[in-house]
Design a protein around this motif. Sequence first.
Motif, PDB file in Angstrom:
ATOM      1  N   LEU A 194       0.846  -1.189   0.000  1.00  0.00           N
ATOM      2  CA  LEU A 194       0.000   0.000   0.000  1.00  0.00           C
ATOM      3  C   LEU A 194       0.882   1.240   0.000  1.00  0.00           C
ATOM      4  O   LEU A 194       1.586   1.519   0.977  1.00  0.00           O
ATOM      5  CB  LEU A 194      -0.916   0.030   1.244  1.00  0.00           C
ATOM      6  N   ASP A 195       0.804   1.987  -1.102  1.00  0.00           N
ATOM      7  CA  ASP A 195       1.461   3.302  -1.189  1.00  0.00           C
ATOM      8  C   ASP A 195       0.436   4.312  -0.681  1.00  0.00           C
ATOM      9  O   ASP A 195      -0.594   4.539  -1.333  1.00  0.00           O
ATOM     10  CB  ASP A 195       1.841   3.569  -2.654  1.00  0.00           C
ATOM     11  N   ILE A 196       0.721   4.910   0.470  1.00  0.00           N
ATOM     12  CA  ILE A 196      -0.309   5.778   1.069  1.00  0.00           C
ATOM     13  C   ILE A 196      -0.522   7.077   0.282  1.00  0.00           C
ATOM     14  O   ILE A 196      -1.439   7.825   0.594  1.00  0.00           O
ATOM     15  CB  ILE A 196      -0.019   6.103   2.560  1.00  0.00           C
ATOM     16  N   THR A 197       0.301   7.323  -0.745  1.00  0.00           N
ATOM     17  CA  THR A 197       0.068   8.506  -1.576  1.00  0.00           C
ATOM     18  C   THR A 197      -0.899   8.204  -2.723  1.00  0.00           C
ATOM     19  O   THR A 197      -1.251   9.106  -3.481  1.00  0.00           O
ATOM     20  CB  THR A 197       1.386   9.048  -2.166  1.00  0.00           C
ATOM     21  N   ASP A 198      -1.306   6.949  -2.853  1.00  0.00           N
ATOM     22  CA  ASP A 198      -2.200   6.514  -3.939  1.00  0.00           C
ATOM     23  C   ASP A 198      -3.635   6.528  -3.405  1.00  0.00           C
ATOM     24  O   ASP A 198      -4.041   5.640  -2.648  1.00  0.00           O
ATOM     25  CB  ASP A 198      -1.762   5.107  -4.376  1.00  0.00           C
ATOM     26  N   ALA A 199      -4.398   7.548  -3.815  1.00  0.00           N
ATOM     27  CA  ALA A 199      -5.740   7.754  -3.234  1.00  0.00           C
ATOM     28  C   ALA A 199      -6.642   6.535  -3.427  1.00  0.00           C
ATOM     29  O   ALA A 199      -7.343   6.123  -2.494  1.00  0.00           O
ATOM     30  CB  ALA A 199      -6.380   8.990  -3.851  1.00  0.00           C
ATOM     31  N   ALA A 200      -6.620   5.964  -4.614  1.00  0.00           N
ATOM     32  CA  ALA A 200      -7.510   4.834  -4.884  1.00  0.00           C
ATOM     33  C   ALA A 200      -7.100   3.618  -4.046  1.00  0.00           C
ATOM     34  O   ALA A 200      -7.951   2.887  -3.524  1.00  0.00           O
ATOM     35  CB  ALA A 200      -7.474   4.483  -6.375  1.00  0.00           C
ATOM     36  N   ALA A 201      -5.794   3.419  -3.899  1.00  0.00           N
ATOM     37  CA  ALA A 201      -5.306   2.273  -3.118  1.00  0.00           C
ATOM     38  C   ALA A 201      -5.653   2.445  -1.636  1.00  0.00           C
ATOM     39  O   ALA A 201      -6.017   1.472  -0.954  1.00  0.00           O
ATOM     40  CB  ALA A 201      -3.798   2.127  -3.303  1.00  0.00           C
ATOM     41  N   LEU A 226      -5.597   8.890   4.286  1.00  0.00           N
ATOM     42  CA  LEU A 226      -6.034   7.894   5.287  1.00  0.00           C
ATOM     43  C   LEU A 226      -7.159   8.476   6.144  1.00  0.00           C
ATOM     44  O   LEU A 226      -8.173   7.807   6.401  1.00  0.00           O
ATOM     45  CB  LEU A 226      -4.853   7.487   6.169  1.00  0.00           C
ATOM     46  N   ALA A 227      -6.978   9.713   6.600  1.00  0.00           N
ATOM     47  CA  ALA A 227      -8.001  10.335   7.457  1.00  0.00           C
ATOM     48  C   ALA A 227      -9.315  10.491   6.701  1.00  0.00           C
ATOM     49  O   ALA A 227     -10.399  10.242   7.257  1.00  0.00           O
ATOM     50  CB  ALA A 227      -7.489  11.692   7.951  1.00  0.00           C
ATOM     51  N   GLU A 228      -9.233  10.888   5.438  1.00  0.00           N
ATOM     52  CA  GLU A 228     -10.464  11.076   4.654  1.00  0.00           C
ATOM     53  C   GLU A 228     -11.174   9.743   4.426  1.00  0.00           C
ATOM     54  O   GLU A 228     -12.410   9.665   4.483  1.00  0.00           O
ATOM     55  CB  GLU A 228     -10.136  11.760   3.328  1.00  0.00           C
ATOM     56  N   ALA A 229     -10.408   8.694   4.177  1.00  0.00           N
ATOM     57  CA  ALA A 229     -11.037   7.372   3.977  1.00  0.00           C
ATOM     58  C   ALA A 229     -11.719   6.913   5.267  1.00  0.00           C
ATOM     59  O   ALA A 229     -12.822   6.357   5.239  1.00  0.00           O
ATOM     60  CB  ALA A 229      -9.983   6.361   3.521  1.00  0.00           C
ATOM     61  N   LEU A 230     -11.071   7.163   6.407  1.00  0.00           N
ATOM     62  CA  LEU A 230     -11.676   6.767   7.687  1.00  0.00           C
ATOM     63  C   LEU A 230     -12.900   7.626   8.000  1.00  0.00           C
ATOM     64  O   LEU A 230     -13.861   7.150   8.622  1.00  0.00           O
ATOM     65  CB  LEU A 230     -10.640   6.853   8.806  1.00  0.00           C
ATOM     66  N   ALA A 231     -12.894   8.874   7.579  1.00  0.00           N
ATOM     67  CA  ALA A 231     -14.072   9.726   7.776  1.00  0.00           C
ATOM     68  C   ALA A 231     -15.274   9.130   7.030  1.00  0.00           C
ATOM     69  O   ALA A 231     -16.404   9.178   7.514  1.00  0.00           O
ATOM     70  CB  ALA A 231     -13.778  11.146   7.291  1.00  0.00           C
ATOM     71  N   ARG A 232     -15.004   8.535   5.872  1.00  0.00           N
ATOM     72  CA  ARG A 232     -16.094   7.937   5.089  1.00  0.00           C
ATOM     73  C   ARG A 232     -16.523   6.594   5.650  1.00  0.00           C
ATOM     74  O   ARG A 232     -17.708   6.268   5.693  1.00  0.00           O
ATOM     75  CB  ARG A 232     -15.653   7.727   3.630  1.00  0.00           C
ATOM     76  N   HIS A 233     -15.562   5.791   6.097  1.00  0.00           N
ATOM     77  CA  HIS A 233     -15.864   4.386   6.412  1.00  0.00           C
ATOM     78  C   HIS A 233     -15.971   4.103   7.901  1.00  0.00           C
ATOM     79  O   HIS A 233     -16.354   3.006   8.297  1.00  0.00           O
ATOM     80  CB  HIS A 233     -14.782   3.470   5.823  1.00  0.00           C
TER      81      HIS A 233
END
Length: 285
Positions: free
Chosen positions: A35-42, A85-92
């Motif tokens: 997981l490359d944390i700079t890859d939004a889709a990943a 990461l924070a934005e994905a956790l805000a959604r999920h």
Amino acid sequence: MRWLVTGGGGQLATRAVDLLDGSGDDVVALTSRDLDITDAAAVERAVADVRPDVVLNAAAYTAVDAAETDEATAAAVNEDGPRLLAEALARHGGRLLHVSTDYVFDGAADTPYDIGDPTGPRTAYGRTKLAGEQRVRAALPDRSHVVRTAWVYGGPGANFVDTMRRLEGERETVSVVADQLGCPTWARDLAAGLLELGRADVPGGVLHFVNAGQASWHDLAREVFRLVGADPGRVEPTDTASFPRPAPRPAWSVLSTRAWVAAGLTAPRPWRDALAAYLAAAPAV
Ligand SMILES: NC(=O)c1ccc[n+]([C@@H]2O[C@H](COP(=O)([O-])OP(=O)(O)OC[C@H]3O[C@@H](n4cnc5c(N)ncnc54)[C@H](OP(=O)(O)O)[C@@H]3O)[C@@H](O)[C@H]2O)c1
């Protein structure tokens, strides 16, 4: 609980996974290859698939000197990645433990930096780490913790303690800077602290975790020599000016853990005790 650990090959992540394995919690640890944390889709895919209760973001661009000439890459990893990461956790759903650094401060103080003290990074690395803190807190205010630490050793890869242990066997004397002060911190103790925080009910915010007390690099090297049975007098003091580096090193990296303890979390042990435990446990390098 289900944990997702990013930067899975690093010092901190490795020690966190050691502790999580066999703890009864589920852990998915992803290296930079997974997981490359700079890859939004990943990042979105990983969070959606794993559905972690807590993400421990131990991924970072930690090459302090290289960051001076490659701030864009450092910012991608240290600012954009944590934001994604924070934005994905805000959604999920789920919480984020994000690790930061003493380099967000200017290094000019003479009392331990507390969580609310003014920041003022003097390096590209510090600027990108501070920006990452701000992105995380903005995107996930109630469910994120930024945990600043300093002078971490004791995971895979090169670190100061292992270097001193190796040099003890190779050289009669070593010269080590005595005019930079910080808090040597065993990656395993930091990992244990982060796991405690991840399981606790502590309001989101910024905290500091370092082993207790303070030392110069010279003090730390002397203690390594002493603990391996060598003469600490073989470690000679020198100063920062004798070791010019592309990124200026902070003279003062001492962090206060007052807020950590006030939050009801276990007080970190003294750095000398942690170092002794590390050297007793770690295979010789
Ligand atoms: N070490 C210290 O003294 C210290 C002091 C203060 C704060 N900190 C902070 O503590 C945290 C952990 O540090 P550490 O000592 O464990 O660092 P580390 O050993 O350098 O580990 C960082 C990990 O991040 C990975 N990584 C880099 N770019 C990535 C990306 N785009 N996506 C996913 N992973 C990526 C690296 O993988 P590759 O090796 O494959 O690039 C490496 O495994 C960091 O936030 C750091 O800023 C460290």
